[in-house]
Design an enzyme around this catalytic site. Structure first.
Site, PDB file in Angstrom:
ATOM      1  N   ASP A 113      47.460  53.864  44.869  1.00  0.00           N
ATOM      2  CA  ASP A 113      47.710  53.798  43.427  1.00  0.00           C
ATOM      3  C   ASP A 113      49.202  53.589  43.176  1.00  0.00           C
ATOM      4  O   ASP A 113      49.808  54.248  42.333  1.00  0.00           O
ATOM      5  CB  ASP A 113      47.214  55.085  42.753  1.00  0.00           C
ATOM      6  CG  ASP A 113      47.053  54.929  41.246  1.00  0.00           C
ATOM      7  OD1 ASP A 113      46.872  53.792  40.780  1.00  0.00           O
ATOM      8  OD2 ASP A 113      47.126  55.961  40.538  1.00  0.00           O
TER       9      ASP A 113
ATOM     10  N   ASP B 212      46.425  46.942  45.998  1.00  0.00           N
ATOM     11  CA  ASP B 212      45.419  47.452  46.936  1.00  0.00           C
ATOM     12  C   ASP B 212      44.175  46.577  46.984  1.00  0.00           C
ATOM     13  O   ASP B 212      43.556  46.413  48.039  1.00  0.00           O
ATOM     14  CB  ASP B 212      45.022  48.879  46.552  1.00  0.00           C
ATOM     15  CG  ASP B 212      46.142  49.880  46.750  1.00  0.00           C
ATOM     16  OD1 ASP B 212      46.931  49.693  47.690  1.00  0.00           O
ATOM     17  OD2 ASP B 212      46.229  50.834  45.965  1.00  0.00           O
ATOM     18  N   ARG B 213      43.789  46.045  45.832  1.00  0.00           N
ATOM     19  CA  ARG B 213      42.571  45.227  45.792  1.00  0.00           C
ATOM     20  C   ARG B 213      42.727  44.003  46.688  1.00  0.00           C
ATOM     21  O   ARG B 213      41.813  43.648  47.441  1.00  0.00           O
ATOM     22  CB  ARG B 213      42.274  44.798  44.356  1.00  0.00           C
ATOM     23  CG  ARG B 213      40.991  44.007  44.210  1.00  0.00           C
ATOM     24  CD  ARG B 213      40.696  43.657  42.776  1.00  0.00           C
ATOM     25  NE  ARG B 213      41.750  42.843  42.190  1.00  0.00           N
ATOM     26  CZ  ARG B 213      41.672  42.280  40.991  1.00  0.00           C
ATOM     27  NH1 ARG B 213      40.600  42.479  40.248  1.00  0.00           N
ATOM     28  NH2 ARG B 213      42.660  41.545  40.520  1.00  0.00           N
TER      29      ARG B 213
ATOM     30  N   CYS C   4      28.502  37.977  43.558  1.00  0.00           N
ATOM     31  CA  CYS C   4      28.080  38.010  42.156  1.00  0.00           C
ATOM     32  C   CYS C   4      27.058  36.929  41.827  1.00  0.00           C
ATOM     33  O   CYS C   4      26.207  37.119  40.947  1.00  0.00           O
ATOM     34  CB  CYS C   4      29.292  37.858  41.235  1.00  0.00           C
ATOM     35  SG  CYS C   4      30.363  39.307  41.162  1.00  0.00           S
TER      36      CYS C   4
ATOM     37  N   CYS D 109      25.028  36.153  38.311  1.00  0.00           N
ATOM     38  CA  CYS D 109      24.956  37.361  37.461  1.00  0.00           C
ATOM     39  C   CYS D 109      26.131  37.421  36.502  1.00  0.00           C
ATOM     40  O   CYS D 109      27.288  37.224  36.890  1.00  0.00           O
ATOM     41  CB  CYS D 109      24.924  38.602  38.336  1.00  0.00           C
ATOM     42  SG  CYS D 109      24.865  40.155  37.406  1.00  0.00           S
TER      43      CYS D 109
ATOM     44  N   SER E 171      39.548  50.273  28.145  1.00  0.00           N
ATOM     45  CA  SER E 171      40.344  51.113  29.025  1.00  0.00           C
ATOM     46  C   SER E 171      41.830  50.940  28.744  1.00  0.00           C
ATOM     47  O   SER E 171      42.593  51.921  28.698  1.00  0.00           O
ATOM     48  CB  SER E 171      40.041  50.777  30.488  1.00  0.00           C
ATOM     49  OG  SER E 171      40.753  51.636  31.352  1.00  0.00           O
TER      50      SER E 171
ATOM     51  N   GLN F  64      45.224  53.741  27.221  1.00  0.00           N
ATOM     52  CA  GLN F  64      46.460  53.968  27.968  1.00  0.00           C
ATOM     53  C   GLN F  64      47.658  53.287  27.324  1.00  0.00           C
ATOM     54  O   GLN F  64      48.751  53.239  27.907  1.00  0.00           O
ATOM     55  CB  GLN F  64      46.294  53.460  29.405  1.00  0.00           C
ATOM     56  CG  GLN F  64      45.142  54.120  30.145  1.00  0.00           C
ATOM     57  CD  GLN F  64      44.863  53.477  31.488  1.00  0.00           C
ATOM     58  OE1 GLN F  64      45.745  53.364  32.329  1.00  0.00           O
ATOM     59  NE2 GLN F  64      43.622  53.052  31.697  1.00  0.00           N
TER      60      GLN F  64
END
Length: 333
Positions: free
Chosen positions: A125, A131-132, A181, A184, A209, A213
């Site tokens: 984080d 990170d992805r 995916c 979809c 989201s 924030q």
């Protein structure tokens, strides 16, 4: 201890899965960040998007870096029973602190590498590592149309991190995970504000989201779509078929410690420093608990009028942020 399998054994009981790839630039991720930034899709978000010349270059994160050991830990668990009264909803990753669990586990990997004389640093984080992109490079995940990293068998409810080291743990580039995916579009169709403007492309200015924030007030239609959410949003993950398997497999795996719901009254009355410290695991602008109270008032306005009196102390409190949120409660009473 220099083999990836040996390092994986150190964290297996923690539920951590490891993969590794050469420490090379994340060219596709950097290009995507720069494109979306130029299009204004990040709004005022910073995080890994602020300095892609660093966050997308693991080879610069540790002197002589040769390997990115990517890691993920499963987050999904069953939702506990909803309490009575005025409550707000948290996203699954915030029911506890999976990032701290992952950080603690990866510290053992780092220490093992250092014990062998290698340089190593933990990034969980962290604004200086995407990170992805690392998990994609390591063959652990693919990027879903909802922009989430999806791990086959584990879904998208995972926390990601990495250890970057100068140890030569991989001889070549791992096989990427095939895009799963297909045709979809459930996540795109389910987003109530149309924030997924293209497959794999999120417009933060429409994302629920993001607005929980943000320092700014959410637009009226976004505020209404937040419903009982006081932080984050799981809609695009809840509808994802890749999360059906983990949900079925872990249906009886409730920890008993998950904080899926919070008391709106508590968020509005708890001392500010206590509220801030209790939710240190969440990103809150300037670590200012006023934004959590603002979010609680937004959720309160969306809920039953019988609880709206909780906003009364904020209608003329001298804080414009909270007064605006309290005024919305009044307009919806």
């Amino acid at each position: 201890m220099s083999a990836l399998d040996d390092l994986a054994a150190l964290v297996r009981e923690d539920g951590v899965v490891l993969g590794a790839a050469p420490a090379a630039p994340y060219a596709a991720a950097e290009a995507a960040i720069r494109d979306r930034s130029a299009r204004g899709l990040f709004a005022d978000m910073r995080f890994t998007m602020r300095q892609p010349e660093r966050s997308c270059h693991p080879e610069r994160a540790v002197r002589g870096a040769r390997t990115v050991v990517s890691a993920l830990i499963e987050v999904w668990e069953p939702e506990p029973e909803r309490p009575a009264g005025a409550v707000g909803r948290l996203p699954r990753y915030a029911w506890g602190d999976p990032y701290e669990r992952l950080r603690t586990a990866l510290a053992r990997v780092r220490d093992a590498l250092r014990g062998d004389g290698s340089r190593a640093a933990v990034f969980v984080d962290h604004n200086m590592h995407v990170d992805r992109a690392g998990s994609h490079a390591a063959g652990l995940t693919f990027s879903g149309k909802n922009t989430m990293a999806i791990a086959p068998g584990l879904g998208s409810f995972v926390a990601l991190g990495a250890v970057i080291t100068d140890a030569p743990l991989v001889a070549g580039t791992p096989e990427p995970v095939r895009d799963g995916c297909g045709s979809c579009t459930l996540c795109i169709d389910a987003c109530p504000t149309g924030a997924l403007v293209e497959p794999g492309v999120l417009d933060a200015t429409r994302c629920l989201s993001y607005w929980t924030q943000s320092r700014a007030d959410a637009p009226d239609d976004v505020a209404a779509a937040l419903d009982d959410r006081v932080y984050g949003c799981d809609i695009c993950q809840d509808v994802c078929p890749w999360n059906a398997g983990p949900a079925k497999r872990r249906a009886g795996a409730a920890s008993g410690e998950a904080e899926a719901f919070v008391s709106v009254a508590d968020w509005l009355t708890a001392p500010g420093d206590e509220l801030r410290d209790r939710y240190a695991r969440l990103y809150v602008p300037d670590r200012d608990p006023r934004y959590l109270r603002r979010n609680a008032l937004v959720a309160l306005a969306n809920g039953p009028a019988e609880h709206h009196a909780l906003a009364d102390p904020f209608r003329a409190c001298g804080d414009e942020l909270l007064e605006r949120a309290a005024a919305r409660v009044g307009r919806r009473s």
